[in-house]
Design a protein around this motif. Structure first.
Motif, mmCIF file in Angstrom:
data_model
loop_
_atom_site.group_PDB
_atom_site.id
_atom_site.type_symbol
_atom_site.label_atom_id
_atom_site.label_comp_id
_atom_site.label_asym_id
_atom_site.label_seq_id
_atom_site.Cartn_x
_atom_site.Cartn_y
_atom_site.Cartn_z
ATOM 1 N N PHE A 88 -3.560 4.116 7.933
ATOM 2 C CA PHE A 88 -2.384 4.031 7.420
ATOM 3 C C PHE A 88 -1.735 5.170 7.517
ATOM 4 O O PHE A 88 -2.304 6.430 7.757
ATOM 5 C CB PHE A 88 -2.114 3.731 5.901
ATOM 6 N N THR A 89 -0.355 5.466 7.543
ATOM 7 C CA THR A 89 0.222 6.584 7.743
ATOM 8 C C THR A 89 0.571 7.750 6.714
ATOM 9 O O THR A 89 0.675 8.766 6.640
ATOM 10 C CB THR A 89 1.815 6.510 8.305
ATOM 11 N N ARG A 90 0.406 6.865 5.324
ATOM 12 C CA ARG A 90 0.471 7.445 4.139
ATOM 13 C C ARG A 90 -0.782 7.565 3.455
ATOM 14 O O ARG A 90 -1.632 6.872 3.952
ATOM 15 C CB ARG A 90 1.490 6.848 3.106
ATOM 16 N N SER A 91 -1.053 8.500 2.445
ATOM 17 C CA SER A 91 -2.088 8.219 1.601
ATOM 18 C C SER A 91 -2.359 7.114 0.901
ATOM 19 O O SER A 91 -1.305 6.467 0.507
ATOM 20 C CB SER A 91 -2.220 9.356 0.728
ATOM 21 N N ILE A 92 -3.590 6.385 0.697
ATOM 22 C CA ILE A 92 -3.604 5.084 0.136
ATOM 23 C C ILE A 92 -3.907 5.407 -1.507
ATOM 24 O O ILE A 92 -4.563 6.212 -1.867
ATOM 25 C CB ILE A 92 -4.943 4.578 0.319
ATOM 26 N N ILE A 93 -2.950 4.869 -2.104
ATOM 27 C CA ILE A 93 -3.093 4.942 -3.757
ATOM 28 C C ILE A 93 -3.793 3.897 -4.358
ATOM 29 O O ILE A 93 -4.853 3.813 -5.139
ATOM 30 C CB ILE A 93 -1.555 4.930 -4.351
ATOM 31 N N LYS A 94 -3.573 2.619 -3.795
ATOM 32 C CA LYS A 94 -4.358 1.300 -4.192
ATOM 33 C C LYS A 94 -4.466 0.369 -2.830
ATOM 34 O O LYS A 94 -3.109 0.025 -2.194
ATOM 35 C CB LYS A 94 -3.813 0.758 -5.406
ATOM 36 N N LEU A 95 -5.636 0.005 -2.591
ATOM 37 C CA LEU A 95 -5.755 -0.783 -1.362
ATOM 38 C C LEU A 95 -5.988 -2.337 -1.689
ATOM 39 O O LEU A 95 -6.870 -2.445 -2.562
ATOM 40 C CB LEU A 95 -6.892 -0.503 -0.499
ATOM 41 N N ARG A 96 -5.337 -3.077 -1.224
ATOM 42 C CA ARG A 96 -5.415 -4.503 -1.627
ATOM 43 C C ARG A 96 -5.899 -5.032 -0.159
ATOM 44 O O ARG A 96 -5.100 -4.772 0.726
ATOM 45 C CB ARG A 96 -4.066 -5.096 -1.980
ATOM 46 N N ILE A 97 -6.885 -6.269 -0.120
ATOM 47 C CA ILE A 97 -7.527 -6.623 1.002
ATOM 48 C C ILE A 97 -7.564 -8.075 0.884
ATOM 49 O O ILE A 97 -7.923 -8.697 -0.157
ATOM 50 C CB ILE A 97 -8.973 -6.265 1.428
ATOM 51 N N LYS A 98 -6.797 -9.074 1.543
ATOM 52 C CA LYS A 98 -6.901 -10.400 1.692
ATOM 53 C C LYS A 98 -7.846 -10.706 2.718
ATOM 54 O O LYS A 98 -7.677 -10.680 3.725
ATOM 55 C CB LYS A 98 -5.692 -10.926 1.954
ATOM 56 N N LEU A 99 -8.937 -11.497 2.255
ATOM 57 C CA LEU A 99 -10.140 -11.808 3.256
ATOM 58 C C LEU A 99 -10.196 -13.458 2.892
ATOM 59 O O LEU A 99 -10.178 -13.931 2.190
ATOM 60 C CB LEU A 99 -11.403 -11.596 2.701
ATOM 61 N N THR A 100 -9.839 -14.177 4.477
ATOM 62 C CA THR A 100 -9.765 -15.411 4.399
ATOM 63 C C THR A 100 -10.967 -15.763 5.768
ATOM 64 O O THR A 100 -10.743 -15.290 6.907
ATOM 65 C CB THR A 100 -8.390 -15.982 5.067
ATOM 66 N N CYS A 101 -12.051 -16.661 5.527
ATOM 67 C CA CYS A 101 -13.040 -16.980 6.270
ATOM 68 C C CYS A 101 -13.185 -18.495 6.431
ATOM 69 O O CYS A 101 -13.000 -19.170 5.344
ATOM 70 C CB CYS A 101 -14.353 -16.326 5.928
ATOM 71 N N VAL A 102 -13.124 -18.932 7.582
ATOM 72 C CA VAL A 102 -13.583 -20.366 7.624
ATOM 73 C C VAL A 102 -14.799 -20.601 8.803
ATOM 74 O O VAL A 102 -15.146 -19.689 9.586
ATOM 75 C CB VAL A 102 -12.306 -20.943 8.451
ATOM 76 N N ALA A 103 -15.495 -21.551 8.720
ATOM 77 C CA ALA A 103 -16.505 -21.860 9.616
ATOM 78 C C ALA A 103 -16.124 -21.940 11.160
ATOM 79 O O ALA A 103 -15.055 -22.665 11.293
ATOM 80 C CB ALA A 103 -17.460 -23.083 9.251
ATOM 81 N N LYS A 104 -16.815 -21.410 12.148
ATOM 82 C CA LYS A 104 -16.196 -21.558 13.535
ATOM 83 C C LYS A 104 -16.850 -23.032 14.198
ATOM 84 O O LYS A 104 -17.813 -23.578 13.989
ATOM 85 C CB LYS A 104 -16.798 -20.348 14.218
#
Length: 104
Positions: A88-104
């Motif tokens: 990111f261009t700014r400092s991270i204060i709180k990082l949120r990650i959305k993870l979506t996985c499906v079978a191939k």
């Protein structure tokens, strides 16, 4: 003076800054586990481990406040792991990650 230096050196690990990471996961029939890392002040990363017998397609969205979300798409073969990161261009204060996985 020596006592002051010892106290100062002992406090160095306390001054290390780590930001909180929230992961929201949506797994559809795959055995994927994750480990999130606060790599640097403006860099977040996640390691995905596929413990299942089938490959998985995952979409990872890194969100840091007002900046535009960073989206990464990875394919994880069976019984292996993959690393993904976002800068990111700014400092991270709180990082949120959305993870979506499906079978191939």
């Amino acid at each position: 003076m020596k006592k002051f230096c010892c106290v100062l050196l002992a406090m160095l690990p306390v001054s290390a800054f780590a930001y909180p990471i929230d992961v929201e996961k949506h797994l559809s029939g795959v055995s994927v586990d994750y480990t999130s890392h606060d790599t640097d002040y403006d860099l977040g990363s996640i390691t995905l481990n596929n413990y299942g017998d089938t490959a998985a397609e995952c979409t990872i969205v890194f969100i840091n406040g007002p900046e535009a979300p960073r989206t990464r798409r990875v394919s994880i073969p069976a019984k292996s792991s993959v690393d993904s990161s976002a800068k990111f261009t700014r400092s991270i204060i709180k990082l949120r990650i959305k993870l979506t996985c499906v079978a191939k």
